[in-house]
Design a protein around this motif. Structure first.
Motif, PDB file in Angstrom:
ATOM      1  N   GLU A 103       1.698  -9.396  -4.686  1.00 23.85           N
ATOM      2  CA  GLU A 103       0.880  -9.425  -3.564  1.00 23.85           C
ATOM      3  C   GLU A 103       0.218  -7.898  -3.522  1.00 23.85           C
ATOM      4  O   GLU A 103      -0.276  -7.412  -2.691  1.00 23.85           O
ATOM      5  N   GLU A 104       0.377  -7.144  -4.807  1.00 27.33           N
ATOM      6  CA  GLU A 104      -0.291  -5.870  -4.823  1.00 27.33           C
ATOM      7  C   GLU A 104      -1.576  -6.069  -5.811  1.00 27.33           C
ATOM      8  O   GLU A 104      -1.521  -6.155  -6.871  1.00 27.33           O
ATOM      9  N   THR A 105      -2.825  -5.978  -5.154  1.00 26.55           N
ATOM     10  CA  THR A 105      -3.932  -6.148  -5.652  1.00 26.55           C
ATOM     11  C   THR A 105      -4.758  -5.093  -6.028  1.00 26.55           C
ATOM     12  O   THR A 105      -5.879  -5.088  -6.858  1.00 26.55           O
ATOM     13  N   GLU A 106      -4.461  -3.841  -5.506  1.00 25.28           N
ATOM     14  CA  GLU A 106      -5.367  -2.588  -5.553  1.00 25.28           C
ATOM     15  C   GLU A 106      -5.280  -2.287  -7.072  1.00 25.28           C
ATOM     16  O   GLU A 106      -4.216  -2.193  -7.486  1.00 25.28           O
ATOM     17  N   ALA A 107      -6.533  -1.777  -7.381  1.00 27.29           N
ATOM     18  CA  ALA A 107      -6.430  -1.150  -8.488  1.00 27.29           C
ATOM     19  C   ALA A 107      -5.911   0.221  -8.972  1.00 27.29           C
ATOM     20  O   ALA A 107      -5.379   0.576 -10.098  1.00 27.29           O
ATOM     21  N   SER A 108      -5.449   0.854  -7.909  1.00 22.74           N
ATOM     22  CA  SER A 108      -4.962   2.361  -7.895  1.00 22.74           C
ATOM     23  C   SER A 108      -3.541   2.183  -7.590  1.00 22.74           C
ATOM     24  O   SER A 108      -2.635   2.995  -7.696  1.00 22.74           O
TER      25      SER A 108
END
Length: 66
Positions: free
Chosen positions: A41-46
């Protein structure tokens, strides 16, 4: 000496409650570990995991052969 080998039948109710509570915590933690491994559930590009997924090194030019 054989009286000590099968001491589980002489466990008190408090000891059984502790064993069952530890088993519940173990199953819960294992379930969370599997859940977050399969679907993090980690979809951030950073997000920090992106550092290992992106290969910034051109291995053909910078790798040395031994």
């Amino acid at each position: 000496m054989m009286d000590h080998a099968a001491g589980a039948s002489h466990a008190s109710l408090v000891e059984w409650i502790l064993v069952f509570a530890a088993a519940i915590v173990l199953v819960w933690a294992l379930g969370l570990a599997i859940r977050y491994t399969v679907h993090p559930e980690e979809t951030e590009a950073s997000h920090i995991k992106r550092r290992i997924l992106l290969d910034d090194i051109d291995e053909r030019n910078e790798a040395t052969y031994r």
